[in-house]
Design a protein around this motif. Structure first.
Motif, PDB file in Angstrom:
ATOM      1  N   GLU A 129      11.003  -5.022   0.686  1.00  0.00           N
ATOM      2  CA  GLU A 129      10.616  -5.950  -0.398  1.00  0.00           C
ATOM      3  C   GLU A 129      10.369  -7.347   0.146  1.00  0.00           C
ATOM      4  N   ASP A 130      11.265  -7.823   1.018  1.00  0.00           N
ATOM      5  CA  ASP A 130      11.102  -9.160   1.604  1.00  0.00           C
ATOM      6  C   ASP A 130       9.818  -9.249   2.424  1.00  0.00           C
ATOM      7  N   ALA A 131       9.485  -8.184   3.169  1.00  0.00           N
ATOM      8  CA  ALA A 131       8.266  -8.173   3.983  1.00  0.00           C
ATOM      9  C   ALA A 131       7.019  -8.180   3.105  1.00  0.00           C
ATOM     10  N   VAL A 132       7.048  -7.410   2.026  1.00  0.00           N
ATOM     11  CA  VAL A 132       5.904  -7.392   1.100  1.00  0.00           C
ATOM     12  C   VAL A 132       5.672  -8.795   0.545  1.00  0.00           C
ATOM     13  N   GLU A 133       6.746  -9.431   0.121  1.00  0.00           N
ATOM     14  CA  GLU A 133       6.620 -10.779  -0.455  1.00  0.00           C
ATOM     15  C   GLU A 133       6.188 -11.809   0.586  1.00  0.00           C
ATOM     16  N   LYS A 134       6.841 -11.813   1.732  1.00  0.00           N
ATOM     17  CA  LYS A 134       6.580 -12.821   2.759  1.00  0.00           C
ATOM     18  C   LYS A 134       5.185 -12.689   3.379  1.00  0.00           C
ATOM     19  N   HIS A 135       4.750 -11.453   3.634  1.00  0.00           N
ATOM     20  CA  HIS A 135       3.506 -11.228   4.369  1.00  0.00           C
ATOM     21  C   HIS A 135       2.360 -10.723   3.501  1.00  0.00           C
ATOM     22  N   GLY A 136       2.604 -10.588   2.197  1.00  0.00           N
ATOM     23  CA  GLY A 136       1.552 -10.114   1.307  1.00  0.00           C
ATOM     24  C   GLY A 136       1.115  -8.692   1.624  1.00  0.00           C
ATOM     25  N   LEU A 137       2.047  -7.846   1.995  1.00  0.00           N
ATOM     26  CA  LEU A 137       1.698  -6.473   2.378  1.00  0.00           C
ATOM     27  C   LEU A 137       1.172  -5.682   1.189  1.00  0.00           C
ATOM     28  N   LEU A 138       0.263  -4.774   1.502  1.00  0.00           N
ATOM     29  CA  LEU A 138      -0.284  -3.866   0.496  1.00  0.00           C
ATOM     30  C   LEU A 138       0.492  -2.557   0.469  1.00  0.00           C
ATOM     31  N   GLY A 139       1.283  -2.294   1.511  1.00  0.00           N
ATOM     32  CA  GLY A 139       2.095  -1.089   1.576  1.00  0.00           C
ATOM     33  C   GLY A 139       2.955  -1.089   2.811  1.00  0.00           C
ATOM     34  N   ILE A 140       4.062  -0.340   2.733  1.00  0.00           N
ATOM     35  CA  ILE A 140       4.968  -0.241   3.876  1.00  0.00           C
ATOM     36  C   ILE A 140       5.690   1.102   3.842  1.00  0.00           C
ATOM     37  N   VAL A 141       5.796   1.696   5.020  1.00  0.00           N
ATOM     38  CA  VAL A 141       6.584   2.908   5.227  1.00  0.00           C
ATOM     39  C   VAL A 141       7.626   2.594   6.287  1.00  0.00           C
ATOM     40  N   ILE A 142       8.872   2.962   6.008  1.00  0.00           N
ATOM     41  CA  ILE A 142       9.924   2.935   7.022  1.00  0.00           C
ATOM     42  C   ILE A 142      10.561   4.320   6.980  1.00  0.00           C
ATOM     43  N   GLY A 143      10.458   5.018   8.084  1.00  0.00           N
ATOM     44  CA  GLY A 143      11.070   6.333   8.183  1.00  0.00           C
ATOM     45  C   GLY A 143      11.971   6.383   9.396  1.00  0.00           C
ATOM     46  N   ASN A 202       9.201   2.725  -4.098  1.00  0.00           N
ATOM     47  CA  ASN A 202       8.958   1.688  -5.089  1.00  0.00           C
ATOM     48  C   ASN A 202       7.441   1.638  -5.240  1.00  0.00           C
ATOM     49  N   ALA A 203       6.923   2.383  -6.223  1.00  0.00           N
ATOM     50  CA  ALA A 203       5.473   2.518  -6.397  1.00  0.00           C
ATOM     51  C   ALA A 203       4.805   1.174  -6.682  1.00  0.00           C
ATOM     52  N   ALA A 204       5.487   0.303  -7.412  1.00  0.00           N
ATOM     53  CA  ALA A 204       4.895  -0.989  -7.771  1.00  0.00           C
ATOM     54  C   ALA A 204       4.571  -1.824  -6.534  1.00  0.00           C
ATOM     55  N   LEU A 205       5.396  -1.718  -5.488  1.00  0.00           N
ATOM     56  CA  LEU A 205       5.166  -2.483  -4.262  1.00  0.00           C
ATOM     57  C   LEU A 205       4.639  -1.609  -3.120  1.00  0.00           C
ATOM     58  N   ASN A 206       4.380  -0.332  -3.392  1.00  0.00           N
ATOM     59  CA  ASN A 206       3.912   0.622  -2.386  1.00  0.00           C
ATOM     60  C   ASN A 206       4.858   0.671  -1.187  1.00  0.00           C
ATOM     61  N   ILE A 207       6.160   0.793  -1.489  1.00  0.00           N
ATOM     62  CA  ILE A 207       7.209   0.908  -0.475  1.00  0.00           C
ATOM     63  C   ILE A 207       7.657   2.365  -0.443  1.00  0.00           C
ATOM     64  N   HIS A 208       7.725   2.914   0.784  1.00  0.00           N
ATOM     65  CA  HIS A 208       8.110   4.317   0.964  1.00  0.00           C
ATOM     66  C   HIS A 208       9.133   4.399   2.098  1.00  0.00           C
ATOM     67  N   LEU A 209      10.330   4.855   1.775  1.00  0.00           N
ATOM     68  CA  LEU A 209      11.423   4.935   2.740  1.00  0.00           C
ATOM     69  C   LEU A 209      11.868   6.388   2.872  1.00  0.00           C
ATOM     70  N   THR A 210      12.183   6.798   4.093  1.00  0.00           N
ATOM     71  CA  THR A 210      12.609   8.178   4.336  1.00  0.00           C
ATOM     72  C   THR A 210      13.679   8.226   5.413  1.00  0.00           C
TER      73      THR A 210
END
Length: 170
Positions: free
Chosen positions: A86-100, A18-26
């Motif tokens: 998405e919930d973490a980005v919203e709750k913590h104001g994250l600039l990016g997240i990777v979960i692999g 999700n480029a808009a929220l800088n979320i990267h899942l693998t």
């Protein structure tokens, strides 16, 4: 009989971004790359980048472990991981997240999960990283098989429950 696509290592890695929220899942059968995860979430606006690697240890409840093996149902897993991110980005104001998460056999000392988060400040990054890990263990449709040196094996959900029904680290 053909292997179902969700169990066939040649159909991986599978990713969701999700480029808009800088979320990267693998989900992958390959080794996880910590530096790549950090590079992916790095931002000039970040004052904190937190990295977590969950690795296979050599014992579980005093039983020697030979290796772990993971399987997942990708369609559901990605929906769950995306919601967590998405919930973490919203709750913590994250600039990016990777979960692999790694699938298949994960030998001793190798990583089965990588979580990297980027935030403006360290407090938000620390809290988000731990919260994301716990939610992944609790909710993601990923199953672990512990294979013991004595030949025994046990399937487990990523999170185990104690006698009172509370989640405990596995």
């Amino acid at each position: 009989m053909t292997t179902p696509a969700h169990l066939d290592p040649t159909t991986y890695p599978r990713t969701h971004t999700n480029a808009a929220l800088n979320i990267h899942l693998t989900l992958t059968y390959a080794s996880l790359d910590a530096q790549s995860a950090l590079d992916t979430i790095s931002s000039p606006a970040a004052g904190a980048n937190v990295l977590f690697l969950g690795t296979t240890r050599d014992t579980f409840e005093d039983r020697p472990v030979a290796q772990l093996s993971y399987t997942a149902y990708p369609g559901l897993t990605f929906k769950t991981l995306n919601k967590i991110a998405e919930d973490a980005v919203e709750k913590h104001g994250l600039l990016g997240i990777v979960i692999g998460h790694r699938l298949g056999v994960v030998p001793i000392r190798e990583a089965s999960i990588v979580i990297a988060v980027s935030a403006g400040h360290r407090g938000a990054a620390w809290r988000a990283g731990e919260e994301v890990l716990e939610l992944c263990k609790e909710k993601a449709e990923i199953w672990k098989r512990e294979e013991f040196v004595d030949g025994g094996m046990e399937w487990r959900a990523n999170a185990e429950r104690d006698a009172e029904g509370n989640f405990v680290a596995s």
